[in-house]
Scaffold this active site. Structure first.
Site, PDB file in Angstrom:
ATOM      1  N   SER A  12      32.840  -7.802   4.567  1.00 19.74           N
ATOM      2  CA  SER A  12      31.425  -7.622   4.233  1.00 19.74           C
ATOM      3  C   SER A  12      31.221  -7.990   2.767  1.00 19.74           C
ATOM      4  O   SER A  12      32.168  -8.019   1.981  1.00 19.74           O
ATOM      5  CB  SER A  12      30.990  -6.185   4.506  1.00 19.74           C
ATOM      6  OG  SER A  12      31.789  -5.282   3.785  1.00 19.74           O
ATOM      7  N   CYS A  13      29.990  -8.304   2.421  1.00 25.08           N
ATOM      8  CA  CYS A  13      29.685  -8.681   1.043  1.00 25.08           C
ATOM      9  C   CYS A  13      29.977  -7.503   0.120  1.00 25.08           C
ATOM     10  O   CYS A  13      29.764  -6.368   0.530  1.00 25.08           O
ATOM     11  CB  CYS A  13      28.227  -9.127   0.926  1.00 25.08           C
ATOM     12  SG  CYS A  13      28.031 -10.796   1.550  1.00 25.08           S
ATOM     13  N   PRO A  14      30.509  -7.779  -1.034  1.00 21.05           N
ATOM     14  CA  PRO A  14      30.554  -9.079  -1.702  1.00 21.05           C
ATOM     15  C   PRO A  14      31.863  -9.852  -1.523  1.00 21.05           C
ATOM     16  O   PRO A  14      32.052 -10.870  -2.179  1.00 21.05           O
ATOM     17  CB  PRO A  14      30.365  -8.701  -3.163  1.00 21.05           C
ATOM     18  CG  PRO A  14      31.122  -7.414  -3.294  1.00 21.05           C
ATOM     19  CD  PRO A  14      30.872  -6.694  -1.966  1.00 21.05           C
TER      20      PRO A  14
END
Length: 72
Positions: A12-14
């Protein structure tokens, strides 16, 4: 020249951005990033564009996307 491939599936981001930035720091002409969520696809596309790369998207299986980055 060999294309560097980053597999950011399951991240998942980042994290996909961090992995892409690390690869871009090596100044490749071409780069391929594989992601499996919409946020990562949008964020990596935006980041790569600001770093001077053209981005081409190709949807693959199971909601995954390959982003082909090429230096402008």
């Amino acid at each position: 020249m060999e294309t560097k491939v980053i597999d950011a599936r399951g991240q998942s981001c980042p994290i996909p951005i961090v992995l892409t930035k690390k690869a871009i720091d090596a100044k490749p002409e071409k780069l391929e990033v594989i992601v499996d969520n919409v946020a990562a696809k949008e964020n990596v596309t935006r980041f790569a564009t600001t770093m001077g790369y053209n981005v081409e998207l190709k949807d693959i299986d199971n909601g995954e996307t390959k982003l082909f980055l090429e230096k402008k």
